[in-house]
Design a protein around this motif. Structure first.
Motif, PDB file in Angstrom:
ATOM      1  N   SER A   1       7.475   2.947 -11.528  1.00 60.83           N
ATOM      2  CA  SER A   1       6.032   3.155 -11.383  1.00 60.83           C
ATOM      3  C   SER A   1       5.271   2.585 -12.574  1.00 60.83           C
ATOM      4  N   PHE A   2       4.344   1.684 -12.269  1.00 60.68           N
ATOM      5  CA  PHE A   2       3.547   1.057 -13.312  1.00 60.68           C
ATOM      6  C   PHE A   2       2.674   2.086 -14.036  1.00 60.68           C
ATOM      7  N   THR A   3       2.078   3.006 -13.272  1.00 58.02           N
ATOM      8  CA  THR A   3       1.144   3.950 -13.893  1.00 58.02           C
ATOM      9  C   THR A   3       1.857   5.136 -14.538  1.00 58.02           C
TER      10      THR A   3
ATOM     11  N   ILE B   1       1.464  -1.696   3.664  1.00 57.78           N
ATOM     12  CA  ILE B   1       0.111  -1.470   3.114  1.00 57.78           C
ATOM     13  C   ILE B   1       0.262  -0.659   1.836  1.00 57.78           C
ATOM     14  N   ASP B   2      -0.471  -1.021   0.786  1.00 56.48           N
ATOM     15  CA  ASP B   2      -0.489  -0.170  -0.414  1.00 56.48           C
ATOM     16  C   ASP B   2      -1.862  -0.227  -1.063  1.00 56.48           C
ATOM     17  N   ASP B   3      -2.118   0.773  -1.912  1.00 65.22           N
ATOM     18  CA  ASP B   3      -3.429   0.862  -2.547  1.00 65.22           C
ATOM     19  C   ASP B   3      -3.612  -0.217  -3.616  1.00 65.22           C
ATOM     20  N   PHE B   4      -2.584  -0.397  -4.473  1.00 68.40           N
ATOM     21  CA  PHE B   4      -2.666  -1.367  -5.568  1.00 68.40           C
ATOM     22  C   PHE B   4      -1.466  -2.299  -5.540  1.00 68.40           C
ATOM     23  N   LEU B   5      -1.664  -3.514  -6.007  1.00 68.01           N
ATOM     24  CA  LEU B   5      -0.556  -4.425  -6.298  1.00 68.01           C
ATOM     25  C   LEU B   5      -0.677  -4.805  -7.773  1.00 68.01           C
ATOM     26  N   ALA B   6       0.348  -4.438  -8.550  1.00 65.54           N
ATOM     27  CA  ALA B   6       0.358  -4.794  -9.980  1.00 65.54           C
ATOM     28  C   ALA B   6       1.529  -5.737 -10.222  1.00 65.54           C
ATOM     29  N   ASN B   7       2.693  -5.173 -10.538  1.00 62.96           N
ATOM     30  CA  ASN B   7       3.879  -6.018 -10.741  1.00 62.96           C
ATOM     31  C   ASN B   7       4.723  -6.175  -9.484  1.00 62.96           C
ATOM     32  N   GLY B   8       4.311  -5.505  -8.420  1.00 60.64           N
ATOM     33  CA  GLY B   8       4.973  -5.709  -7.130  1.00 60.64           C
ATOM     34  C   GLY B   8       6.190  -4.838  -6.881  1.00 60.64           C
ATOM     35  N   LYS B   9       6.444  -3.862  -7.769  1.00 60.59           N
ATOM     36  CA  LYS B   9       7.658  -3.047  -7.609  1.00 60.59           C
ATOM     37  C   LYS B   9       7.620  -2.196  -6.340  1.00 60.59           C
ATOM     38  N   ALA B  10       6.453  -1.633  -6.043  1.00 62.82           N
ATOM     39  CA  ALA B  10       6.348  -0.791  -4.840  1.00 62.82           C
ATOM     40  C   ALA B  10       6.549  -1.638  -3.586  1.00 62.82           C
ATOM     41  N   SER B  11       5.918  -2.807  -3.544  1.00 66.23           N
ATOM     42  CA  SER B  11       6.086  -3.689  -2.376  1.00 66.23           C
ATOM     43  C   SER B  11       7.536  -4.134  -2.236  1.00 66.23           C
TER      44      SER B  11
ATOM     45  N   GLU C   1      -5.730  -5.747  -5.588  1.00 61.83           N
ATOM     46  CA  GLU C   1      -4.712  -6.539  -6.296  1.00 61.83           C
ATOM     47  C   GLU C   1      -5.210  -6.823  -7.703  1.00 61.83           C
ATOM     48  N   LYS C   2      -4.345  -6.604  -8.691  1.00 59.92           N
ATOM     49  CA  LYS C   2      -4.679  -7.037 -10.045  1.00 59.92           C
ATOM     50  C   LYS C   2      -3.966  -8.376 -10.230  1.00 59.92           C
ATOM     51  N   SER C   3      -4.746  -9.439 -10.053  1.00 58.27           N
ATOM     52  CA  SER C   3      -4.176 -10.785  -9.984  1.00 58.27           C
ATOM     53  C   SER C   3      -3.620 -11.250 -11.321  1.00 58.27           C
TER      54      SER C   3
ATOM     55  N   LEU D   1     -10.422   6.480  -3.565  1.00 58.24           N
ATOM     56  CA  LEU D   1      -9.144   6.063  -2.983  1.00 58.24           C
ATOM     57  C   LEU D   1      -7.963   6.916  -3.434  1.00 58.24           C
ATOM     58  N   ASN D   2      -7.880   7.241  -4.715  1.00 57.51           N
ATOM     59  CA  ASN D   2      -6.678   7.888  -5.237  1.00 57.51           C
ATOM     60  C   ASN D   2      -6.751   9.407  -5.391  1.00 57.51           C
ATOM     61  N   HIS D   3      -7.889   9.998  -5.108  1.00 61.25           N
ATOM     62  CA  HIS D   3      -7.966  11.464  -5.221  1.00 61.25           C
ATOM     63  C   HIS D   3      -8.997  11.936  -4.189  1.00 61.25           C
TER      64      HIS D   3
ATOM     65  N   VAL E   1      -5.375  -1.041 -16.435  1.00 58.80           N
ATOM     66  CA  VAL E   1      -5.433   0.026 -15.428  1.00 58.80           C
ATOM     67  C   VAL E   1      -6.861   0.350 -14.999  1.00 58.80           C
ATOM     68  N   LEU E   2      -7.035   0.373 -13.676  1.00 56.09           N
ATOM     69  CA  LEU E   2      -8.323   0.712 -13.060  1.00 56.09           C
ATOM     70  C   LEU E   2      -8.178   2.048 -12.345  1.00 56.09           C
ATOM     71  N   LYS E   3      -9.120   2.954 -12.620  1.00 57.82           N
ATOM     72  CA  LYS E   3      -9.072   4.268 -11.973  1.00 57.82           C
ATOM     73  C   LYS E   3     -10.068   4.268 -10.820  1.00 57.82           C
TER      74      LYS E   3
HETATM   75  P1  5GP Z   1       3.370  -2.242  -8.689  1.00 52.50           P
HETATM   76  O1  5GP Z   1       4.514  -1.531  -8.013  1.00 52.50           O
HETATM   77  O2  5GP Z   1       2.829  -3.386  -7.893  1.00 52.50           O
HETATM   78  O3  5GP Z   1       3.687  -2.595 -10.111  1.00 52.50           O
HETATM   79  O4  5GP Z   1       2.214  -1.168  -8.821  1.00 52.50           O
HETATM   80  C1  5GP Z   1       1.629  -0.666  -7.657  1.00 52.50           C
HETATM   81  C2  5GP Z   1       1.616   0.825  -7.639  1.00 52.50           C
HETATM   82  O5  5GP Z   1       1.287   1.365  -8.935  1.00 52.50           O
HETATM   83  C3  5GP Z   1       0.579   1.307  -6.670  1.00 52.50           C
HETATM   84  O6  5GP Z   1       1.224   1.958  -5.607  1.00 52.50           O
HETATM   85  C4  5GP Z   1      -0.294   2.263  -7.454  1.00 52.50           C
HETATM   86  O7  5GP Z   1       0.026   3.583  -7.103  1.00 52.50           O
HETATM   87  C5  5GP Z   1       0.070   2.077  -8.897  1.00 52.50           C
HETATM   88  N1  5GP Z   1      -0.907   1.279  -9.669  1.00 52.50           N
HETATM   89  C6  5GP Z   1      -0.674   0.075 -10.262  1.00 52.50           C
HETATM   90  N2  5GP Z   1      -1.730  -0.320 -10.961  1.00 52.50           N
HETATM   91  C7  5GP Z   1      -2.681   0.626 -10.811  1.00 52.50           C
HETATM   92  C8  5GP Z   1      -4.017   0.772 -11.332  1.00 52.50           C
HETATM   93  O8  5GP Z   1      -4.578  -0.055 -12.082  1.00 52.50           O
HETATM   94  N3  5GP Z   1      -4.680   1.900 -10.958  1.00 52.50           N
HETATM   95  C9  5GP Z   1      -4.131   2.839 -10.146  1.00 52.50           C
HETATM   96  N4  5GP Z   1      -4.877   3.885  -9.815  1.00 52.50           N
HETATM   97  N5  5GP Z   1      -2.874   2.732  -9.643  1.00 52.50           N
HETATM   98  C10 5GP Z   1      -2.145   1.639  -9.983  1.00 52.50           C
END
Ligand code: 5GP
Length: 190
Positions: free
Chosen positions: A98-100, A123-133, A155-157, A26-28, A19-21
């Protein structure tokens, strides 16, 4: 995108290997100049994609999405996380893990704002596991509209979301691709 890499290096805080803050820009707290550059870059990358609408998720996707919408000259819709009394129609909805927050939420868009002729840029701020997309893709498909592309700020590759979207054939553009957060160090994909 060099300005974004610099900002992440200077102001990003590595909370764990996963996790990157980035709440300094961007987030606050939001850096409007950087957001404008991000919007310009998304507009350049998707200029030939025939985008008619942008869809994001509240709250952190809204700033980059609005800047991209301004540049592309298209409206921006944010999927809402809470049912509002003013949203009374049958909503287009999908659930997101939600990943976070490690909780499941439902996100919704009114069908009044999306139709089958729309070509939608996610458009989204982060891509982790792709659930939001994937939730936004589901909502766009429920409307009978087409996904024109997916634009991600960070993107967290090392997580699986990017590979899955690529395998599904989507046009994905990430402005910063983080290879690793191990040891508190941010390294980018070359
Ligand atoms: P995903 O749905 O791709 O697993 O995660 C994307 C969503 O989780 C983003 O919309 C973002 O809000 C949140 N997220 C995922 N990883 C991080 C992270 O490392 N830092 C922050 N600040 N948000 C994250």
């Amino acid at each position: 995108m060099e300005a974004l890499h610099k900002k992440i290096r200077e102001e990003g805080i590595v909370l764990s290997d996963q996790v990157l803050k980035v709440d300094a820009f961007l987030n606050h707290q939001i850096d409007p100049v950087l957001m404008q550059q991000i919007g310009d870059e998304f507009a350049r990358l998707f200029a030939d994609s025939g985008v008619s609408k942008i869809v994001t998720i509240e709250a952190s996707g809204i700033a980059p999405a609005v800047m991209a919408g301004l540049r592309l000259g298209v409206p921006v819709i944010f999927a809402r996380k809470h049912q509002s009394l003013t949203l009374t129609e049958n909503l287009l909805s999908a659930s997101v893990y939600s990943f976070t927050k490690q909780t499941e939420t439902t996100v919704s868009v009114s069908p009044r704002h999306l139709n089958s002729s729309d070509r939608v840029l996610i458009i989204d701020d982060f891509l982790a596991n792709g659930k939001a997309s994937q939730a936004l893709i589901s909502i766009i498909k429920q409307a009978g509209a087409t996904v024109a592309g997916i634009g991600i700020v960070i993107e967290k590759s090392f997580q699986g979301g990017r590979a899955e979207l690529d395998a599904q054939g989507y046009h994905v553009e990430s402005l910063a691709r983080v290879k690793s957060l191990v040891g508190g160090q941010v390294t980018f994909v070359d």
